[in-house]
Design a protein around this motif. Structure first.
Motif, PDB file in Angstrom:
ATOM      1  N   LYS A  23       0.831  -1.203   0.000  1.00  0.00           N
ATOM      2  CA  LYS A  23       0.000   0.000   0.000  1.00  0.00           C
ATOM      3  C   LYS A  23       0.868   1.256   0.000  1.00  0.00           C
ATOM      4  CE  LYS A  23      -3.921  -2.116   2.462  1.00  0.00           C
ATOM      5  NZ  LYS A  23      -4.948  -1.963   1.414  1.00  0.00           N
ATOM      6  N   THR A  58      -5.425  -1.949  -2.899  1.00  0.00           N
ATOM      7  CA  THR A  58      -6.603  -1.390  -2.240  1.00  0.00           C
ATOM      8  C   THR A  58      -7.428  -2.475  -1.547  1.00  0.00           C
ATOM      9  OG1 THR A  58      -7.813  -1.531  -4.336  1.00  0.00           O
ATOM     10  CG2 THR A  58      -6.794   0.581  -3.785  1.00  0.00           C
ATOM     11  N   ILE A  73      -2.184   8.379   8.932  1.00  0.00           N
ATOM     12  CA  ILE A  73      -2.764   7.449   7.956  1.00  0.00           C
ATOM     13  C   ILE A  73      -1.828   6.264   7.744  1.00  0.00           C
ATOM     14  CG2 ILE A  73      -3.552   7.186   5.564  1.00  0.00           C
ATOM     15  CD1 ILE A  73      -4.196  10.208   5.603  1.00  0.00           C
ATOM     16  N   PHE A  74      -0.538   6.553   7.681  1.00  0.00           N
ATOM     17  CA  PHE A  74       0.493   5.523   7.546  1.00  0.00           C
ATOM     18  C   PHE A  74       1.404   5.624   8.769  1.00  0.00           C
ATOM     19  CE2 PHE A  74      -0.824   6.825   3.297  1.00  0.00           C
ATOM     20  CZ  PHE A  74      -1.083   5.612   2.663  1.00  0.00           C
ATOM     21  N   SER A 107      -8.436   2.552   1.852  1.00  0.00           N
ATOM     22  CA  SER A 107      -8.236   1.150   2.220  1.00  0.00           C
ATOM     23  C   SER A 107      -7.481   0.978   3.538  1.00  0.00           C
ATOM     24  CB  SER A 107      -7.469   0.417   1.110  1.00  0.00           C
ATOM     25  OG  SER A 107      -6.092   0.776   1.105  1.00  0.00           O
ATOM     26  N   MET A 108      -6.962   2.091   4.087  1.00  0.00           N
ATOM     27  CA  MET A 108      -6.194   2.021   5.336  1.00  0.00           C
ATOM     28  C   MET A 108      -7.130   2.039   6.551  1.00  0.00           C
ATOM     29  SD  MET A 108      -2.998   1.781   4.516  1.00  0.00           S
ATOM     30  CE  MET A 108      -2.228   2.142   6.115  1.00  0.00           C
ATOM     31  N   ARG A 109      -6.715   1.339   7.587  1.00  0.00           N
ATOM     32  CA  ARG A 109      -7.495   1.312   8.823  1.00  0.00           C
ATOM     33  C   ARG A 109      -7.153   2.514   9.697  1.00  0.00           C
ATOM     34  NH1 ARG A 109      -6.432  -5.090  10.270  1.00  0.00           N
ATOM     35  NH2 ARG A 109      -7.526  -5.970   8.438  1.00  0.00           N
ATOM     36  N   LYS A 110      -8.158   3.076  10.342  1.00  0.00           N
ATOM     37  CA  LYS A 110      -7.939   4.227  11.219  1.00  0.00           C
ATOM     38  C   LYS A 110      -7.555   3.745  12.615  1.00  0.00           C
ATOM     39  CE  LYS A 110     -10.951   7.626   8.980  1.00  0.00           C
ATOM     40  NZ  LYS A 110     -12.039   8.606   9.178  1.00  0.00           N
ATOM     41  N   ILE A 122      -5.742   5.476   0.497  1.00  0.00           N
ATOM     42  CA  ILE A 122      -6.073   6.004   1.823  1.00  0.00           C
ATOM     43  C   ILE A 122      -7.362   5.376   2.324  1.00  0.00           C
ATOM     44  CG2 ILE A 122      -6.806   8.066   3.086  1.00  0.00           C
ATOM     45  CD1 ILE A 122      -4.855   9.688   1.438  1.00  0.00           C
TER      46      ILE A 122
END
Length: 204
Positions: A51, A201, A119-120, A111-114, A109
């Motif tokens: 990612k 994604t 974000i990363f 597809s990223m978990r909070k 973004i």
């Protein structure tokens, strides 16, 4: 003299010599993504480098900038994000800068978990180390993580974007810095329908 050099660098009149022109091939990127996805499946707690790589490519962001992006600074409705302390030539510290996000970068973004404010939520050194080790393991020579930024900017010009449009994404203050790309003629988008974006994604 020192002040003059600083101003000249800010204006893009002078810059570092020996600019790199290495660009990853689609095959190299596919191999890197396959490697990191396989590692992620075997070790779920591993960093989702697939990612990070795809985001770096489409957003044109440096690794340190990627790790400073926060959910609070992401404005999906405006397709932009605030890059804190963006690097600028001749300056140890940059300024906070709004940059546009291509649709592909927004999909990463999304597809990223909070899990954290960032974000990363990783370190630049960890990203570099992971990337360098993978390239060595896969026999990919002379490819640096920063080359993804060069590839991403080149792609935008190949799609026919003009300098102001590209600068809004790359964050370049001076358009002079982007003149190295003006030899590129519109050739389309080799990443259109690229399976790598779909893989990055996913939930892996």
């Amino acid at each position: 003299m020192r002040d003059a050099i600083t101003v000249a660098r800010r204006m893009g009149i002078i810059s570092r010599s020996a600019q790199r022109n290495r660009r990853p091939t689609l095959d190299e990127l596919d191999r890197l993504l396959a490697h990191f996805i396989d590692r992620r499946q075997r070790t779920p707690q591993a960093m989702p480098m697939h990612k990070v790589i795809v985001f770096a490519l489409f957003s044109t962001r440096r690794q340190a900038e990627i790790t400073r992006l926060t959910w609070d600074d992401f404005q999906k409705e405006h397709k932009r994000v605030l890059v804190r302390d963006m690097k600028h030539p001749g300056e140890k510290l940059g300024n906070d800068t709004w940059v546009d996000l291509p649709e592909e970068a927004i999909r990463i973004i999304d597809s990223m978990r909070k899990s954290k404010a960032e974000i990363f939520p990783y370190s630049p050194d960890a990203i570099t180390a992971n990337f360098t080790r993978a390239c060595k393991l896969l026999g990919i020579e002379d490819l640096h993580f920063h080359d993804l930024r060069h590839e991403g900017i080149s792609r935008l010009f190949e799609r026919g974007w003009n300098i102001p449009h590209v600068a809004a994404v790359s964050g370049h203050r001076s358009w002079v810095s982007l003149k190295r790309y003006t030899h590129i003629r519109e050739t389309g988008d080799k990443y259109a329908n690229w399976p790598g974006l779909q893989l990055a994604t996913g939930d892996t």
